[in-house]
Design an enzyme around this catalytic site. Structure first.
Site, short mmCIF file in Angstrom:
data_model
loop_
_atom_site.label_atom_id
_atom_site.label_comp_id
_atom_site.label_asym_id
_atom_site.label_seq_id
_atom_site.Cartn_x
_atom_site.Cartn_y
_atom_site.Cartn_z
N ASP A 31 6.30 39.97 124.57
CA ASP A 31 6.27 41.44 124.29
C ASP A 31 5.10 42.03 125.31
O ASP A 31 3.79 41.83 125.10
CB ASP A 31 5.57 41.61 122.63
CG ASP A 31 5.72 43.18 122.17
OD1 ASP A 31 5.96 43.95 123.39
OD2 ASP A 31 5.68 43.26 121.04
N HIS A 39 9.18 49.40 116.70
CA HIS A 39 8.79 48.66 117.77
C HIS A 39 10.02 47.82 118.34
O HIS A 39 10.92 47.47 117.54
CB HIS A 39 7.68 47.92 117.63
CG HIS A 39 6.99 46.95 118.59
ND1 HIS A 39 6.50 47.61 119.90
CD2 HIS A 39 7.02 45.61 118.85
CE1 HIS A 39 6.33 46.81 120.92
NE2 HIS A 39 6.38 45.36 120.21
N CYS A 61 6.92 50.75 124.39
CA CYS A 61 7.52 49.48 124.08
C CYS A 61 8.99 49.46 124.41
O CYS A 61 9.56 48.55 125.21
CB CYS A 61 7.53 49.12 122.73
SG CYS A 61 8.13 50.00 121.54
#
Length: 250
Positions: A117, A102, A62
């Site tokens: 995302d 995250h 991420c």
């Protein structure tokens, strides 16, 4: 580097809408943790991220994927905020991960706060409007946003909480401690096995260790155990990653 090479990497144009850029990014660039096991350093700065993702045609997790995509969106004129999120355990029933577990992006488009995302694996292929409270259908499920304590927001897919988002702005370097933890801790899921996954036009393809998994937007699923030679071929032919050998876990 300008945005031209990055756009070519994802097969997009500078004037494509945000949703198109997001989906094409998720199709072209895999979510993967190979760096943890090769091993090779994971550096959270723009030059290192672009060198890895654009020049070397790799993916990342991420912090890398959303960090690089934030750079691209800013180059294209978007107002982008890096945000911290805590990943839900069992839909939030078992609590959440730590702050910074995250990283996600909030993009301001004409006053609308849009959650983007590209670094979560399976997630919305289109932006999620953080100021709506109704269901927002996407090819990967129906997403919703719920108010949470202390100004945070729960992001929900198909009635299960995915993560709790803190919409306050962060710096890329703020995520370095959790990136290091995910890369080195024996308790991190990224240290426990290999994963490489990307969106496809009809679903998702994943290589999790020696399991090759193909899922469809229609709910279909195929799973096969594959040899190391087959794994190397899948990395090369499906994900565009050329390896001399399958990385060793542990």
């Amino acid at each position: 580097m300008d945005a031209t090479d990055y756009l070519a990497r994802i097969g997009a144009a500078a004037d494509d809408p945000l949703d198109t850029l997001t989906e094409r990014h998720m199709i072209a660039i895999p979510f993967e943790n190979l760096s943890v096991h090769l091993p090779e350093p994971i550096e959270l700065d723009d030059d290192a991220l672009l060198e890895k993702i654009v020049d070397r045609h790799r993916g990342g997790f991420c912090f890398e994927l959303n960090g690089a995509f934030a750079w691209l969106l800013r180059e294209l004129g978007y107002d982008v905020t890096l945000c911290s999120a805590r990943v839900a355990r069992n839909g939030g029933d078992d609590g959440y991960g730590p702050p910074g577990d995250h990283m996600a992006l909030v993009v301001d488009v004409r006053g609308a706060r849009l959650l983007v995302d590209v670094g979560f694996g399976r997630f919305a292929a289109r932006a999620v409007d953080l100021d709506r409270r109704d269901g927002q259908p996407d090819r990967t499920g129906t997403y919703a946003v719920r108010d949470a304590p202390d100004g945070e927001l729960d992001v929900v897919c198909d009635d299960k909480v995915v993560y709790r988002l803190d919409p306050r702005a962060r710096l890329l370097t703020d995520f370095a401690p959790l990136s290091w933890w995910h890369s080195t801790s024996p308790e991190s899921p990224f240290a426990l096995g290999l994963t490489c996954s990307r969106l496809t036009p009809a679903g998702r393809v994943t290589l999790a260790g020696d399991r090759h998994i193909v899922t469809g937007d229609d709910g279909s699923r195929e799973e096969h155990t594959v040899s190391e030679d087959e794994q190397l071929a899948i990395y090369r032919d499906v994900f565009g990653i050329v390896l001399g050998a399958v990385p060793t876990v542990g």
